[in-house]
Design an enzyme around this catalytic site. Structure first.
Site, PDB file in Angstrom:
ATOM      1  N   ARG A  62      -9.822 -11.370   3.876  1.00 31.96           N
ATOM      2  CA  ARG A  62      -8.745 -10.752   3.137  1.00 31.96           C
ATOM      3  C   ARG A  62      -8.162 -11.816   2.214  1.00 31.96           C
ATOM      4  NH1 ARG A  62      -2.661 -10.160   4.544  1.00 31.96           N
ATOM      5  NH2 ARG A  62      -2.036  -8.792   2.843  1.00 31.96           N
ATOM      6  N   HIS A  81      -1.400  -4.208  -0.862  1.00 34.98           N
ATOM      7  CA  HIS A  81      -1.839  -3.211   0.142  1.00 34.98           C
ATOM      8  C   HIS A  81      -2.996  -2.360  -0.384  1.00 34.98           C
ATOM      9  CE1 HIS A  81       2.515  -3.208   1.921  1.00 34.98           C
ATOM     10  NE2 HIS A  81       1.753  -4.013   2.614  1.00 34.98           N
ATOM     11  N   ASN A  90      -8.390 -12.945   8.344  1.00 36.60           N
ATOM     12  CA  ASN A  90      -7.165 -12.890   7.539  1.00 36.60           C
ATOM     13  C   ASN A  90      -6.423 -14.201   7.806  1.00 36.60           C
ATOM     14  OD1 ASN A  90      -4.746 -12.390   6.333  1.00 36.60           O
ATOM     15  ND2 ASN A  90      -4.392 -10.413   7.316  1.00 36.60           N
ATOM     16  N   ARG A 114      12.816  -7.468   2.912  1.00 35.97           N
ATOM     17  CA  ARG A 114      12.761  -7.670   1.454  1.00 35.97           C
ATOM     18  C   ARG A 114      13.612  -6.636   0.732  1.00 35.97           C
ATOM     19  NH1 ARG A 114       6.373  -7.645   0.983  1.00 35.97           N
ATOM     20  NH2 ARG A 114       6.179  -8.457   3.084  1.00 35.97           N
ATOM     21  N   GLU A 139      -7.436  -1.705   7.631  1.00 35.79           N
ATOM     22  CA  GLU A 139      -7.840  -2.632   6.575  1.00 35.79           C
ATOM     23  C   GLU A 139      -9.054  -3.459   6.989  1.00 35.79           C
ATOM     24  OE1 GLU A 139      -3.583  -3.387   6.597  1.00 35.79           O
ATOM     25  OE2 GLU A 139      -3.754  -4.017   4.513  1.00 35.79           O
TER      26      GLU A 139
END
Ligand code: ADP
Length: 397
Positions: free
Chosen positions: A91, A181, A7, A242, A385
């Site tokens: 990823r 996601h 990643n 956020r 993941e």
């Protein structure tokens, strides 16, 4: 198969070496401050860990080399040679409308990834750099696979992904909801079907990935049919820092009032908003919980806004799918915060959700946390993941 999962960020690179047959993590770690002063960590069960500073890592290539050196190290490595690493899974944040599933990387795919850069100008270039670094260090013969955050949501129908903007912005500029996601939502919904002992094709599921970044997905019969993040990961729920959804008119008002340009405005929305912005305390739910317990009303408000936001999506997605069989909680907050889960499920009895407070008193492991007679099952499923990326990679390599 031994698969290296990467990643890559702009100055960091997370890695895991997994055995897809046993689903075991053989080693994992992090390269940070690439191009600055280079930090490197490595952990493998039963071996000496590395936590090193000032490691020479001018580019991602040296970072990958450091990872390989650690993995093959005679004393503390986990493979005899680099040849044992049969494939690399990356990823990749944005696959646009081009990629609806994971893909083996070749020159054509690389060109298509470059074309997706305008959709994720901060993330995709770093992912591409990671892929190129692996090709450079490991050679072109080691198969590499791209696994996209957006791919799982490509099954959404137009009614869910179209914004009510002039249609040419979709046609010409691909402005639409993509969702993120996806790897996590796919993994936990598959696990949910296994836990419930039912085929995923028969289930209506709502997956709540609640972490620093949060998103919810409506997964009907194994397919994502709606999700809360949008064209970018800024949309949907209020998150750590956020804002989530807001009235776009606020942007003009604040930019005029404080003389901010769009970059400064977006910095506020991405980095200074969410539960951090409302509470003024922290983006971390543990800090917010402590502050609220000590009487901090803004921390309590931020927590309430979060659970209220998740609750509204659960109601909306149950309506969108014409029902729901199970609700899944995952990621940092979803896996660890029993109070948030309780607050989210509170007053959902009308739609068949009944929690079991004792069963809910659990952290970080798969569990059914609803009452035995709850019509809608509520599940805690730790996301994975990296495993999902490794399995996709093994299937395509
Ligand atoms: P990311 O989106 O960065 O992958 P994670 O899924 O790792 O985020 O979630 C990180 C967040 O999880 C932290 O910011 C924290 O708010 C929350 N978290 C972690 N552990 C706990 C806990 N025990 N109780 C409440 N919240 C927690």
């Amino acid at each position: 198969m031994k698969v290296l999962v990467i990643n890559a960020g702009s100055s960091s690179l997370k890695y895991q070496l997994l055995d897809t047959n046993t689903q075991e993590v053989l080693a994992k770690g992090l390269c940070e401050r690439i191009g600055i002063d280079g930090k490197f960590t490595y952990k493998a069960p039963g071996k000496e860990a590395i936590d090193a500073k000032d490691v020479a890592m001018p580019t991602h290539s040296e970072a990958i080399q450091a990872v390989l050196d650690a993995l093959v190290d005679p004393a503390n490595g986990v493979v005899g040679s680099m040849q044992e690493i049969e494939a690399v899974g990356h990823r990749v944040v944005h696959g646009g409308e081009t990629f609806a599933s994971s893909v083996k990387i070749d020159d054509k795919v690389m060109a298509a990834l470059e074309e997706c850069i305008p959709l994720a100008p901060l993330h995709n270039p770093a992912n591409i750099t990671g892929i190129k670094a692996c090709t450079k260090v490991m050679g072109p013969d080691v198969p590499q696979v791209a696994v996209f955050d957006t791919a799982f949501h490509q099954t959404m129908p137009p009614v869910a992904y179209t914004y009510a903007l002039p249609y040419e912005y979709y046609e010409q500029d691909k402005v639409r909801r993509y969702g993120f996601h996806g790897t996590s939502h796919k993994y936990v919904t598959q696990r949910a079907a296994d836990m419930l002992g039912k085929p995923i094709e028969s289930l209506k599921l709502i997956s709540c990935h609640l972490g620093n970044g949060s998103s919810i997905a409506a997964v009907c019969h194994g397919k994502s049919v709606d999700t809360s993040m949008g064209f970018t990961p800024l949309a949907g729920l209020p998150m750590g820092t956020r804002s989530g959804d807001l009235d776009a008119g606020i942007l003009e008002f604040l930019m005029n009032k404080y003389g901010m340009d769009i970059k400064e405005m977006l910095n506020v929305l991405n980095k200074k908003s969410g539960v951090q912005g409302v509470s003024g305390v922290s983006s971390d739910f543990r800090d917010l919980g402590s502050a609220a317990a000590e009487g901090n009303t803004r921390a309590a408000l931020a927590l309430d806004m979060f659970s209220y936001g998740v609750k509204k999506y659960i109601g909306a997605y149950a309506a969108a799918m014409g029902g729901v069989d199970a609700i899944i909680f995952t990621a940092g907050v979803g896996e660890n915060d029993a109070q948030q889960r309780m607050a989210i499920a509170d007053r959902l009895e009308f739609m068949g959700v009944k929690m079991d407070a004792d069963a809910n008193n659990v952290r970080g492991k798969e569990a059914i946390i609803s009452a035995i007679d709850s019509k809608v099952k509520v599940l805690l499923i730790p996301t994975n993941e990296e495993l999902m990326i490794a399995l996709d990679t093994a299937a395509l390599a």
